[in-house]
Design a protein around this motif. Sequence first.
Motif: not given
Length: 111
Positions: A34-41
Amino acid sequence: MTDPDPTGPAATGPDPADDDRGCLRLVLAVPSALLTLVAGFLCRTALVTRPSGPWDDAAHAGIDLSCLLTLLAAAAVLGGRLLGRRVLGWAWAAPALARATVAAARRATPG
């Protein structure tokens, strides 16, 4: 009474430390993903935002904020990876670290 044989069946059984690796992997992998997805966004937001000119302070502040939040999310992923270093491999942290590198480069680049 004799000492038990160190190479007997008790010595070849499963390691007690390995018993909960599946649960721990799930507990650490979900926030990491989830944090990786947030970082990507956030990284994408920093890359897509274009200031209208050197006077556009709001756009520059938005880019800086997106980059800083990307770095914080990647640091949290790295912290989770270091916390569960025997459970999660570097493959779990690599995408977040790549996004952190891009965000740091974008923040350092003027304009």
